[in-house]
Every structure is written in structure tokens, then in C-alpha cells.
Design a protein around this motif. Structure first.
Motif, PDB file in Angstrom:
ATOM      1  N   LEU A 160       0.899  -1.194   0.013  1.00 36.34           N
ATOM      2  CA  LEU A 160       0.019   0.106  -0.132  1.00 36.34           C
ATOM      3  C   LEU A 160       0.697   1.260   0.153  1.00 36.34           C
ATOM      4  N   SER A 161       1.933   1.101   0.668  1.00 36.85           N
ATOM      5  CA  SER A 161       2.904   2.338   0.756  1.00 36.85           C
ATOM      6  C   SER A 161       3.499   2.850  -0.567  1.00 36.85           C
ATOM      7  N   ARG A 162       3.756   1.430  -1.190  1.00 39.66           N
ATOM      8  CA  ARG A 162       4.316   1.706  -2.761  1.00 39.66           C
ATOM      9  C   ARG A 162       3.171   2.316  -3.557  1.00 39.66           C
ATOM     10  N   LEU A 163       1.888   1.931  -3.248  1.00 42.60           N
ATOM     11  CA  LEU A 163       0.825   2.480  -4.255  1.00 42.60           C
ATOM     12  C   LEU A 163       0.835   3.902  -3.980  1.00 42.60           C
ATOM     13  N   VAL A 164       0.868   4.425  -2.890  1.00 37.31           N
ATOM     14  CA  VAL A 164       0.685   5.790  -2.238  1.00 37.31           C
ATOM     15  C   VAL A 164       1.808   6.520  -2.817  1.00 37.31           C
ATOM     16  N   ALA A 165       3.126   6.002  -2.751  1.00 38.83           N
ATOM     17  CA  ALA A 165       4.338   6.517  -3.498  1.00 38.83           C
ATOM     18  C   ALA A 165       4.081   6.824  -4.804  1.00 38.83           C
ATOM     19  N   LYS A 166       3.588   5.720  -5.504  1.00 40.97           N
ATOM     20  CA  LYS A 166       3.084   5.839  -6.977  1.00 40.97           C
ATOM     21  C   LYS A 166       2.384   7.137  -7.353  1.00 40.97           C
ATOM     22  N   LEU A 167       1.390   7.332  -6.539  1.00 41.50           N
ATOM     23  CA  LEU A 167       0.484   8.528  -6.589  1.00 41.50           C
ATOM     24  C   LEU A 167       1.442   9.812  -6.521  1.00 41.50           C
ATOM     25  N   PHE A 168       2.399   9.814  -5.874  1.00 39.98           N
ATOM     26  CA  PHE A 168       3.204  11.082  -5.760  1.00 39.98           C
ATOM     27  C   PHE A 168       4.309  10.847  -6.780  1.00 39.98           C
ATOM     28  N   ARG A 169       4.183  10.084  -7.873  1.00 45.82           N
ATOM     29  CA  ARG A 169       5.115   9.970  -8.894  1.00 45.82           C
ATOM     30  C   ARG A 169       6.705   9.506  -8.296  1.00 45.82           C
ATOM     31  N   GLY A 170       6.613   8.260  -7.605  1.00 48.55           N
ATOM     32  CA  GLY A 170       7.792   7.649  -6.987  1.00 48.55           C
ATOM     33  C   GLY A 170       8.257   6.974  -8.291  1.00 48.55           C
ATOM     34  N   GLN A 171       9.602   6.787  -8.187  1.00 46.82           N
ATOM     35  CA  GLN A 171      10.117   5.920  -9.171  1.00 46.82           C
ATOM     36  C   GLN A 171      10.721   4.681  -8.746  1.00 46.82           C
ATOM     37  N   GLY A 172      10.244   4.244  -7.621  1.00 46.11           N
ATOM     38  CA  GLY A 172      11.036   2.903  -6.989  1.00 46.11           C
ATOM     39  C   GLY A 172      10.117   1.674  -7.371  1.00 46.11           C
ATOM     40  N   ASP A 173      10.113   0.743  -6.708  1.00 42.10           N
ATOM     41  CA  ASP A 173       9.435  -0.537  -6.808  1.00 42.10           C
ATOM     42  C   ASP A 173       8.938  -1.108  -5.583  1.00 42.10           C
ATOM     43  N   HIS A 174       8.369  -2.236  -5.645  1.00 40.10           N
ATOM     44  CA  HIS A 174       7.863  -2.890  -4.620  1.00 40.10           C
ATOM     45  C   HIS A 174       8.852  -3.023  -3.586  1.00 40.10           C
ATOM     46  N   PHE A 175       9.819  -3.744  -4.104  1.00 41.88           N
ATOM     47  CA  PHE A 175      10.878  -4.166  -3.223  1.00 41.88           C
ATOM     48  C   PHE A 175      11.506  -3.096  -2.316  1.00 41.88           C
ATOM     49  N   GLY A 176      12.107  -1.970  -2.814  1.00 43.01           N
ATOM     50  CA  GLY A 176      12.240  -0.983  -2.045  1.00 43.01           C
ATOM     51  C   GLY A 176      11.286  -0.419  -1.090  1.00 43.01           C
ATOM     52  N   ALA A 177      10.042  -0.257  -1.165  1.00 41.51           N
ATOM     53  CA  ALA A 177       9.179   0.008  -0.437  1.00 41.51           C
ATOM     54  C   ALA A 177       9.118  -1.237   0.858  1.00 41.51           C
ATOM     55  N   ARG A 178       9.175  -2.460   0.372  1.00 42.12           N
ATOM     56  CA  ARG A 178       9.397  -3.660   1.684  1.00 42.12           C
ATOM     57  C   ARG A 178      10.628  -3.102   2.409  1.00 42.12           C
ATOM     58  N   ILE A 179      11.776  -3.252   1.675  1.00 44.50           N
ATOM     59  CA  ILE A 179      12.926  -2.947   2.366  1.00 44.50           C
ATOM     60  C   ILE A 179      12.892  -1.531   3.401  1.00 44.50           C
ATOM     61  N   ALA A 180      12.217  -0.626   2.851  1.00 48.56           N
ATOM     62  CA  ALA A 180      12.195   0.548   3.720  1.00 48.56           C
ATOM     63  C   ALA A 180      11.419   0.390   5.000  1.00 48.56           C
ATOM     64  N   LEU A 181      10.166  -0.329   4.757  1.00 45.00           N
ATOM     65  CA  LEU A 181       9.374  -0.838   5.983  1.00 45.00           C
ATOM     66  C   LEU A 181      10.134  -1.665   6.882  1.00 45.00           C
ATOM     67  N   PHE A 182      10.524  -2.558   6.345  1.00 48.58           N
ATOM     68  CA  PHE A 182      10.945  -3.889   7.095  1.00 48.58           C
ATOM     69  C   PHE A 182      12.274  -3.334   7.947  1.00 48.58           C
ATOM     70  N   TRP A 183      13.059  -2.650   7.081  1.00 47.55           N
ATOM     71  CA  TRP A 183      14.109  -2.311   7.817  1.00 47.55           C
ATOM     72  C   TRP A 183      13.876  -0.970   9.044  1.00 47.55           C
ATOM     73  N   ALA A 184      13.057  -0.019   8.821  1.00 47.26           N
ATOM     74  CA  ALA A 184      12.473   0.636   9.773  1.00 47.26           C
ATOM     75  C   ALA A 184      12.215   0.036  11.207  1.00 47.26           C
ATOM     76  N   LEU A 185      11.576  -1.173  10.764  1.00 44.75           N
ATOM     77  CA  LEU A 185      11.016  -1.888  11.983  1.00 44.75           C
ATOM     78  C   LEU A 185      12.096  -2.642  12.782  1.00 44.75           C
ATOM     79  N   LEU A 186      13.225  -2.995  12.046  1.00 44.90           N
ATOM     80  CA  LEU A 186      14.428  -3.680  12.635  1.00 44.90           C
ATOM     81  C   LEU A 186      15.431  -2.553  13.321  1.00 44.90           C
ATOM     82  N   ALA A 187      15.549  -1.320  12.581  1.00 46.17           N
ATOM     83  CA  ALA A 187      16.231  -0.522  12.987  1.00 46.17           C
ATOM     84  C   ALA A 187      15.819   0.190  14.481  1.00 46.17           C
ATOM     85  N   THR A 188      14.372   0.194  14.743  1.00 45.77           N
ATOM     86  CA  THR A 188      13.687   0.760  15.890  1.00 45.77           C
ATOM     87  C   THR A 188      13.603  -0.461  16.741  1.00 45.77           C
ATOM     88  N   SER A 189      14.022  -1.524  16.605  1.00 45.91           N
ATOM     89  CA  SER A 189      13.964  -2.679  17.639  1.00 45.91           C
ATOM     90  C   SER A 189      14.421  -2.475  18.881  1.00 45.91           C
TER      91      SER A 189
END
Length: 159
Positions: free
Chosen positions: A86-115
Motif C-alpha cells: 500500500l505504501s508503494r501505491l501511495v508513493a506511485k500517486l506522488f510519482r515515485g520511481q521505485g519498486d515494491h522491493f524498495g518499499a518492503r525494505i524501507a518498511l522492514f528495515w525501519a522496524l528492525l532499526a527501531t527494535s
């Protein structure tokens, strides 16, 4: 760099760390390992508050830990994959140039980094209990999580 060094470096510059993680290529096994590591640490952070609750309510601890295990290691990963999509779809609305993998890594890493902050929150919840201290640590965890996630999404979508 090792995971602990990357976590420490994330607090100094989250975009640099995510850039390095993304430059390693799209490896779903790495994304899943980051996610499961984060979920395991979040599960462990629940133990002190659950032990406190079980002691105060004079109930069994094992069923409570079993519920937390089910939530964090089976349900949360599935929900986090959906949130990342869903975050990737929202980013696409704002003309994001990434992909679903980048969105997954961003979310998963944020969770691990704040553990580490989540573990601290669990200790405060278990030893001090509800109060200003628990709210303050929880707020710091939430702010860092959002900061890391948004910084990671910006980096992933500016590719």
C-alpha cells in the motif's frame, strides 16, 4: 557492515543505510530475514509487559506469550507485506520511481532499526508499568520508526 552497525548508522543517516541495502540488489531472502528478525525482536519486547500483566492478574503467562508469538511471527509479517504494498501505491500517486522491493525494505528495515527502542519500551512496560515513562519511550520509538520509514521510502522512490 554488520546488522548492529547498520542499525547504529541508521540513527545517524537512515537514507545512507537504505541506499546501501538497496544497492546489494533485489534479494527477497534478505528482505524476509530483515522482517523476521524485526518481528522476533518485537515479540521478545512483549515478554516483560506480559509477565507483569500475568503476575498482577494472577493468570498463566504461557497462553499470553503464545498469543504474542502468533501475532508477531505469523500475522504481523503478512500485514507488513500488505502495508508495504500500500505504501508503494501511495508513493506511485506522488510519482515515485521505485519498486515494491524498495518499499518492503524501507518498511522492514525501519522496524528492525527501531527494535532496540521497542525492547526498551518493553522493559519500561514490564518493570515500571503504565505511566509517563512508558508513553515517552513509546513516543520516541514511534517518531524514530516514522522517520526511518519515510526516509527509506524517499530513498527507495528516488531511484
Amino acid at each position: 557492515m554488520g546488522v548492529l552497525n547498520d542499525i547504529a548508522a541508521t540513527y545517524r543517516g537512515p537514507r545512507r543505510v537504505l541506499r546501501r541495502l538497496l544497492s546489494a540488489g533485489q534479494r527477497e531472502d534478505r528482505a524476509l530475514a530483515i522482517l523476521m528478525g524485526a518481528c522476533t525482536l518485537m515479540f521478545l519486547s512483549q515478554w516483560p509487559p506480559l509477565a507483569r500483566q500475568a503476575h498482577l492478574e494472577n493468570t498463566e503467562l504461557q497462553p499470553m506469550i503464545g498469543g504474542a508469538l502468533m501475532a508477531w511471527l505469523f500475522v504481523a509479517p503478512l500485514l507488513l507485506y500488505v502495508i508495504a504494498a500500500l505504501s508503494r501505491l501511495v508513493a506511485k500517486l506522488f510519482r515515485g520511481q521505485g519498486d515494491h522491493f524498495g518499499a518492503r525494505i524501507a518498511l522492514f528495515w525501519a522496524l528492525l532499526a527501531t527494535s532496540p527502542l521497542a525492547l526498551l519500551n518493553g522493559l519500561v512496560g514490564g518493570y515500571i508499568g503504565p505511566g509517563v515513562e512508558l508513553q515517552l519511550v513509546g513516543f520516541v520509538w514511534f517518531v524514530c520508526f516514522v522517520w526511518f520509514w519515510l526516509s527509506g521510502m524517499i530513498e527507495a522512490e528516488s531511484a
